[in-house]
Design an enzyme around this catalytic site. Structure first.
Site, short mmCIF file in Angstrom:
data_model
loop_
_atom_site.label_atom_id
_atom_site.label_comp_id
_atom_site.label_asym_id
_atom_site.label_seq_id
_atom_site.Cartn_x
_atom_site.Cartn_y
_atom_site.Cartn_z
N LEU A 163 0.83 -1.20 0.00
CA LEU A 163 0.00 0.00 0.00
C LEU A 163 0.87 1.26 0.00
O LEU A 163 0.72 2.13 -0.86
CB LEU A 163 -0.93 0.00 1.22
CG LEU A 163 -1.78 1.25 1.44
CD1 LEU A 163 -2.76 1.44 0.26
CD2 LEU A 163 -2.54 1.17 2.76
N GLN A 374 15.68 -0.38 30.89
CA GLN A 374 16.25 0.52 31.89
C GLN A 374 16.54 -0.22 33.20
O GLN A 374 17.57 0.01 33.84
CB GLN A 374 15.28 1.68 32.16
CG GLN A 374 15.80 2.75 33.10
CD GLN A 374 16.87 3.62 32.45
OE1 GLN A 374 17.04 3.61 31.23
NE2 GLN A 374 17.59 4.37 33.27
N HIS A 376 17.44 -3.18 33.53
CA HIS A 376 18.62 -4.02 33.35
C HIS A 376 19.92 -3.21 33.40
O HIS A 376 21.01 -3.79 33.38
CB HIS A 376 18.56 -4.75 32.01
CG HIS A 376 17.69 -5.97 32.00
ND1 HIS A 376 16.32 -5.91 32.03
CD2 HIS A 376 18.01 -7.29 31.97
CE1 HIS A 376 15.82 -7.15 32.01
NE2 HIS A 376 16.82 -8.00 31.99
N GLU A 401 0.96 -0.03 9.86
CA GLU A 401 -0.47 -0.35 9.89
C GLU A 401 -1.30 0.90 10.24
O GLU A 401 -2.34 0.84 10.87
CB GLU A 401 -0.78 -1.47 10.90
CG GLU A 401 0.08 -2.72 10.77
CD GLU A 401 -0.19 -3.53 9.53
OE1 GLU A 401 -0.39 -2.92 8.47
OE2 GLU A 401 -0.21 -4.76 9.60
#
Length: 419
Positions: A163, A374, A376, A401
């Site tokens: 599209l 964050q 981690h 989409e």
């Protein structure tokens, strides 16, 4: 040169943390809920729980072990997807008489959420493929359905949705790709941009202009790979979604049989939008799966990572953050499933609810994954850790989409025009 002294201990610690993380992620991939408050099987029928389990198991065994490799090497995992098709995931909401599974939109959402815990990028492509197969199944005639759908449902062949153009993204009704009818063929000229699977797929569902300006001048053609005049641009280098190739699709005097037109002339834009309503639910569901995995990754990291003499799980600030993440995950899931049900029932509010679900779920699930990264700390920024890949893979869900800005337009227009 061997690393010695304190550096060797640091190196070993880093390797151990990475190895532990992989073990944690594999365990997460094999478990559906763990914490009952975020259990995705709540409220489902026994049948739905069964195919949800099949999808979770496939994600754990066939996808998550390869997720990082597919991303880093940019592998389009054709054989893995064909294994998924053997379970019925190649045409989930396509009718059974042409090889589909004949499931509902809610069933589909449940499956895509589960698969995305193993690899959001690959699942997102599978969702686009399913959308294309559904469009042919729904709007094609008997010959078209029998010609294309069986191979798409088995994933013997793969499909792409065409599209977007270089000059028409959100303003899709202004597309310029033209199709002039000459005898029993259309002569197609123009190009499509950002096409998932482009160049590697076999069937292209193409929106093109057969009439005047605006949406009523648009028709839908199915273009098969190998058609003279069909070519592809270079493979795009992307932040995420690296397990699916993305290329421009180019038409230069490309002769497409009139027999490959879906519906009547002028119905293409309507067909495209109806496909996207389901596509928005699908992509939101993929975001749910990534967010679900990241909540569990963050939870387990907080339980094992120590700073200032105690685990991060003892920090009330991080406890509150984790609570917010879990709440947003469940809220997003409920909205997506409500929209999926509305679409299946063809309710008058379905289009708006699909837009709400796509807007809310893709925004909030990205925030969940980003917050998990964050939590981690520096480890979350390493490619040894799955959390960073989920962040990169679902960022684009807020764009494709229909951008989330367009979703806001659809929702507000519905509110302002209803009396």
């Amino acid at each position: 040169m061997a690393v010695v002294g304190p550096l060797s201990r640091i190196a070993r610690l880093g390797r151990n943390i990475c190895q532990n993380h992989r073990l944690i992620f594999n365990k997460i991939s094999q478990r559906r809920g763990i914490a009952s408050c975020i259990d995705p099987s709540h409220g489902l029928s026994d049948e739905q729980k069964e195919f949800q389990k099949v999808a979770f198991d496939f994600a754990a065994n066939e996808m998550s072990p390869h997720m990082a490799e597919w991303d880093q090497k940019e592998v389009f995992p054709v054989e893995t997807m064909r294994k998924a098709a053997q379970l019925g995931f190649g045409g989930i909401y396509v009718q059974p008489d042409v090889g589909g599974s004949g499931l509902s939109r809610l069933d589909t959402s449940i499956i895509f959420e589960a698969l995305s815990t193993g690899c959001a990028s690959t699942t997102a492509y599978i969702s686009i493929h399913n959308m294309c197969a559904w469009m042919i199944d729904t709007f094609g005639n008997v010959d078209q359905r029998e010609k294309f759908c069986p191979d798409l449902c088995s994933m013997e062949k793969f499909a792409s949705y065409c599209l977007t153009e270089p000059g028409s993204g959100s303003d899709a009704a202004s597309l310029l790709t033209s199709a002039q009818k000459k005898g029993d063929h259309y002569i197609l000229n123009g190009s499509k941009a950002f096409i998932s699977g482009g160049g590697d797929t076999d069937v292209y569902v193409v929106m093109c202009r057969t009439g005047g300006k605006g949406p009523k001048g648009i028709s839908c053609l199915v273009v098969e790979k190998g058609t003279p005049g069909l070519s592809f641009g270079k493979k795009e280098k992307k932040v995420g979604w690296n397990s699916q190739p993305t290329r421009a699709v180019i038409f230069e005097d490309c002769a497409v049989p009139v027999a490959n037109r879906l519906g009547e002339e002028g119905q293409g834009f309507s067909i495209a939008m109806k496909g996207l309503n389901g596509g928005r639910i699908n992509i939101a569901s993929c975001s749910l799966g990534a967010a679900h995995a990241c909540v569990l990754l963050a939870r387990d990291h907080l339980l094992v990572r120590k700073q200032f003499g105690e685990t991060l799980a003892n920090s009330q600030f991080l406890q509150f953050k984790l609570a917010e993440m879990a709440t947003k995950l469940v809220t997003s899931r409920l909205l997506v499933r409500d929209a999926a049900t509305a679409l299946q029932q063809n309710r008058s509010d379905a289009v708006t609810l699909c837009s709400m679900a796509k807007l809310f779920a893709t925004d909030e699930c990205f925030n969940i994954c980003n917050q998990a990264l964050q939590m981690h700390g520096g480890y979350g920024y390493l490619k040894d850790y799955a959390v960073q890949q989920f962040v990169r893979d679902i960022r684009v869900h807020q764009i494709l989409e229909g951008t989330n800005e367009v979703m806001r337009m659809i929702i507000s227009r519905n509110l302002l025009t209803e009396s």
